[in-house]
Write an enzyme that holds these catalytic residues in place. Structure first.
Site, PDB file in Angstrom:
ATOM      1  N   THR A 192     -26.467   6.395 -32.954  1.00 48.20           N
ATOM      2  CA  THR A 192     -25.603   5.856 -33.210  1.00 48.20           C
ATOM      3  C   THR A 192     -25.247   4.833 -34.345  1.00 48.20           C
ATOM      4  O   THR A 192     -25.595   3.643 -33.995  1.00 48.20           O
ATOM      5  CB  THR A 192     -23.800   5.734 -32.412  1.00 48.20           C
ATOM      6  OG1 THR A 192     -24.083   4.787 -31.582  1.00 48.20           O
ATOM      7  CG2 THR A 192     -23.553   7.118 -31.992  1.00 48.20           C
ATOM      8  N   GLU A 242     -22.661  11.811 -31.430  1.00 48.06           N
ATOM      9  CA  GLU A 242     -22.366  12.292 -29.728  1.00 48.06           C
ATOM     10  C   GLU A 242     -22.322  13.828 -29.300  1.00 48.06           C
ATOM     11  O   GLU A 242     -22.258  14.184 -28.471  1.00 48.06           O
ATOM     12  CB  GLU A 242     -21.394  11.579 -28.652  1.00 48.06           C
ATOM     13  CG  GLU A 242     -22.212   9.769 -28.336  1.00 48.06           C
ATOM     14  CD  GLU A 242     -21.432   9.477 -29.990  1.00 48.06           C
ATOM     15  OE1 GLU A 242     -21.122   9.591 -30.886  1.00 48.06           O
ATOM     16  OE2 GLU A 242     -21.393   8.305 -29.798  1.00 48.06           O
ATOM     17  N   LYS A 246      -1.165  -1.957 -34.985  1.00 46.33           N
ATOM     18  CA  LYS A 246      -0.753  -2.234 -34.057  1.00 46.33           C
ATOM     19  C   LYS A 246       0.716  -3.286 -34.816  1.00 46.33           C
ATOM     20  O   LYS A 246       0.545  -3.982 -34.446  1.00 46.33           O
ATOM     21  CB  LYS A 246      -1.298  -2.503 -32.391  1.00 46.33           C
ATOM     22  CG  LYS A 246      -1.918  -1.489 -32.138  1.00 46.33           C
ATOM     23  CD  LYS A 246      -1.825  -2.091 -30.573  1.00 46.33           C
ATOM     24  CE  LYS A 246      -2.968  -0.970 -29.989  1.00 46.33           C
ATOM     25  NZ  LYS A 246      -4.098  -1.135 -29.721  1.00 46.33           N
ATOM     26  N   TRP A 295       2.009   2.541 -33.057  1.00 46.03           N
ATOM     27  CA  TRP A 295       0.789   2.419 -34.170  1.00 46.03           C
ATOM     28  C   TRP A 295       0.807   2.997 -35.174  1.00 46.03           C
ATOM     29  O   TRP A 295       1.575   3.887 -35.664  1.00 46.03           O
ATOM     30  CB  TRP A 295       0.027   3.292 -33.206  1.00 46.03           C
ATOM     31  CG  TRP A 295      -0.459   2.944 -32.012  1.00 46.03           C
ATOM     32  CD1 TRP A 295      -0.055   1.860 -30.879  1.00 46.03           C
ATOM     33  CD2 TRP A 295      -1.714   3.775 -31.253  1.00 46.03           C
ATOM     34  NE1 TRP A 295      -1.454   1.727 -29.979  1.00 46.03           N
ATOM     35  CE2 TRP A 295      -1.352   2.990 -30.312  1.00 46.03           C
ATOM     36  CE3 TRP A 295      -2.113   4.927 -30.832  1.00 46.03           C
ATOM     37  CZ2 TRP A 295      -2.353   3.478 -28.814  1.00 46.03           C
ATOM     38  CZ3 TRP A 295      -3.028   5.810 -30.097  1.00 46.03           C
ATOM     39  CH2 TRP A 295      -3.106   4.412 -29.381  1.00 46.03           C
TER      40      TRP A 295
HETATM   41  P1  AMP Z   1     -20.449   9.180 -36.477  1.00 46.07           P
HETATM   42  O1  AMP Z   1     -21.210   9.376 -34.880  1.00 46.07           O
HETATM   43  O2  AMP Z   1     -20.988   8.147 -37.344  1.00 46.07           O
HETATM   44  O3  AMP Z   1     -20.838  10.532 -37.535  1.00 46.07           O
HETATM   45  O4  AMP Z   1     -19.027   8.914 -36.246  1.00 46.07           O
HETATM   46  C1  AMP Z   1     -17.978  10.172 -35.872  1.00 46.07           C
HETATM   47  C2  AMP Z   1     -16.492   9.252 -36.189  1.00 46.07           C
HETATM   48  O5  AMP Z   1     -16.310   9.619 -37.148  1.00 46.07           O
HETATM   49  C3  AMP Z   1     -15.348   9.868 -35.587  1.00 46.07           C
HETATM   50  O6  AMP Z   1     -15.524   9.581 -34.185  1.00 46.07           O
HETATM   51  C4  AMP Z   1     -14.429   9.855 -36.151  1.00 46.07           C
HETATM   52  O7  AMP Z   1     -13.704   8.193 -36.476  1.00 46.07           O
HETATM   53  C5  AMP Z   1     -15.353   9.978 -37.377  1.00 46.07           C
HETATM   54  N1  AMP Z   1     -14.979  11.309 -38.240  1.00 46.07           N
HETATM   55  C6  AMP Z   1     -15.964  12.031 -38.407  1.00 46.07           C
HETATM   56  N2  AMP Z   1     -15.272  13.338 -39.047  1.00 46.07           N
HETATM   57  C7  AMP Z   1     -13.644  13.153 -39.112  1.00 46.07           C
HETATM   58  C8  AMP Z   1     -12.501  13.697 -39.877  1.00 46.07           C
HETATM   59  N3  AMP Z   1     -12.897  15.087 -40.410  1.00 46.07           N
HETATM   60  N4  AMP Z   1     -11.710  13.118 -39.902  1.00 46.07           N
HETATM   61  C9  AMP Z   1     -11.598  11.640 -39.788  1.00 46.07           C
HETATM   62  N5  AMP Z   1     -12.565  11.571 -38.762  1.00 46.07           N
HETATM   63  C10 AMP Z   1     -14.239  11.605 -38.718  1.00 46.07           C
END
Ligand code: AMP
Length: 535
Positions: A184, A329, A438, A443
């Protein structure tokens, strides 16, 4: 009583064998570093993957060994995906946009034994190889004539596989065997490794191919902009083999002009990538009056889909956009925004509201939202809480036991996102837990404010962050990347926000940044902005 059905393990190599036998003449087109197009077929891909499998075994790679890639989306990277996992070893995909220090940390943590890399990443190899003494060979994805001179002793990929036979019988083994390791992005602490299995990967590809997910078939020509170094290009490499689609691999050049040219030349029907990529394509199309007539859909994920981008694609380019949400994940498909019959009759603006939700429940991923005390919240589309997920392609833990607190005792993964779930199964991300603002104990969704700001025609991108405030604890600050050559007035941008959000969500102030900082996975780096604007 047990059923009398064949027990056949789900193997990634079966996807390639299927593509070879059932869709052997379907093409994979890649852009090479010099801009030329490389073309071959799934059958040729399978033959070369077998040569590579033989070469890896000859080099002593054993089941469970980690073989790293630092590479763009190209045909050779596809061969590596299939050959490494096919022999029971693990592809460790490394994001080249990371700092070399992080790269060497990951290689060490993963205990990579071989590294295959695109020649454009020779500087990374030069920077990290001293720190990675356990790596036995550094293989450049080129032929001998193109070997970089300044990255130490290297092997050329073409030479590595040349003498090997293209006959190979893929072994069968436990479907729960690991196939891919992806770290990640880890904005805090060390990155954490997610270890996918053959079973999770095949099930994820199956789900991804269905009509209400990516919705792909043999007639499709798929442009995979989303990188293979981040969550396996959203599983497209596997799903395309499963359905026999043509794959279009853009290599290193991801600017709007190059992508638009590839789309039109290769008659792309479906394209997948993060919003910033589609913004680049849109700007090119607008400036040069280019249309993209073959495209039937765009999948957008990785961060929230701004309304302005959705409307521009649908109204100007006649391309439906389908938002998806997921994480490293979750392999990554978690929810996808496909319509329901009830939406047929919705007026345009109402339909846009639905399309801006992250997506709808799909079979395989379960979701729930909880309050701060761990109490499950109602799915009424009103209240938001901490989003947890579970399912056969959701991680059950991180590599080497890191980050155990993200997994609950009753078998759920805590996503770190804050979301509402609507009664009809749509999920709406309101924020990342760490980005939520916040203000006076309430929120504010930074995503909603950003989306509303992007409705101003002169705002290219926007980031909303919480900054300390003496009375309200935190108040929102808006940072805007204007469309080149424009300077949208604060009052006008705030009017766009007031139109869509509660009055008290309108930011305290607005500042301009010529270019917002973008992280290694294409998301705005809010941490960097928070550090800069904290005062
Ligand atoms: P990653 O593991 O680097 O792919 O990041 C995942 C994170 O990207 C998620 O937990 C979200 O916070 C954000 N994310 C992915 N897709 C979206 C979406 N369509 N809208 C808003 N946030 C997203």
């Amino acid at each position: 009583m047990l059923g009398h059905m064949m027990q056949q393990e789900l193997m990634i190599s079966d996807l390639l064998t299927h593509a070879e036998k059932a869709h052997g003449s379907r093409e994979i087109v890649s852009r090479e570093a010099d801009g030329t197009a490389h073309r071959y077929t799934w059958a040729e891909c399978a033959a070369r993957a077998k040569q590579l499998a033989n070469a890896l075994l000859a080099a002593g790679v054993k089941p469970g060994d980690r073989v790293a890639t630092i590479a763009w989306n190209t045909y050779r990277h596809i061969e590596i995906y299939y050959a490494v996992s096919g022999i029971g070893a693990i592809v460790h995909t490394i994001n080249p946009r990371l700092d070399p220090k992080q790269v060497s940390w990951m290689m060490d943590h993963a205990e990579d034994c071989h590294v295959l890399f695109d020649t454009t990443f020779a500087p990374i190899v030069a920077a990290v190889r001293e720190q990675c003494p356990a790596v036995k060979s550094w293989i450049a994805l080129c032929d001998t004539s193109k070997l970089p001179q300044d990255a130490g002793e290297l092997i050329a990929y073409e030479e590595f596989i040349a003498a090997q036979s293209d006959e190979f019988e893929w072994p069968r083994f436990d479907e729960n065997t690991a196939c891919t390791l992806c770290y990640t992005s880890g904005t805090t602490g060390n990155p954490k490794g997610v270890l996918y299995s053959h079973r999770s990967t095949v099930l994820h590809a199956w789900c991804g191919s269905t009509r209400d997910a990516l919705g792909i078939g043999a007639v499709d020509s798929i442009l995979a902009v989303v990188p293979m170094f981040h969550v396996s290009a959203w599983g497209l490499i596997y799903a395309a083999a499963m359905v026999g689609a043509k794959l279009v691999m853009p290599g290193a050049n991801l600017d709007g002009e190059n992508l638009a040219n590839m789309i039109n030349k290769e008659k792309v029907t479906l394209m997948a990538g993060v919003p910033t990529v589609w913004l680049g394509v849109l700007q090119h199309c607008r400036a040069n009056k280019v249309s993209l007539p073959s495209v039937q859909g765009a999948i957008v994920g990785g961060s929230a889909l701004p309304e302005s981008l959705l409307r521009a694609y649908e109204e100007e380019l006649d391309i439906p956009m389908r938002q998806a949400w997921g994480m490293t994940e979750t392999s990554p498909i978690g929810v996808v925004n496909a319509p329901l019959p009830a939406h047929d009759a919705l007026p345009g603006d109402e339909l846009v509201k639905v399309k801006l939700l992250q997506g709808r429940r799909i079979f395989g991923v379960q979701m729930r939202i909880l309050d701060d005390d761990g109490k499950q919240l109602p799915e009424d589309g009103e209240v938001s809480g901490h989003l947890q997920v579970r399912g056969p392609w959701v991680a059950s833990g991180y590599f080497k036991g890191a980050g155990a607190d993200a997994f609950t005792d009753d078998g759920w993964f805590n996503t770190g996102d804050v979301a509402a779930i609507h009664p009809d199964g749509y999920m709406e991300i309101t924020d990342r837990s760490k980005d939520v603002i916040k203000s006076g104990g309430e929120w504010i969704s930074s995503i909603d404010v950003e989306n509303a700001a992007c409705n101003h025609p002169d705002v290219a991108m926007a980031a909303c962050i919480g900054v300390p405030h003496p009375k309200w604890d935190e108040r929102p600050l808006l940072i805007v990347q204007p469309v080149p050559g424009k300077k949208p007035p604060k009052e006008e941008v705030f009017a766009c926000i007031a139109e869509k959000c509660a009055k008290w969500w309108v930011p305290e102030d607005m500042v301009y940044e010529e270019v917002l900082p973008i992280g290694p996975t294409g998301k705005i780096l809010k941490r960097e902005l928070k550090d800069k604007y904290n005062n």
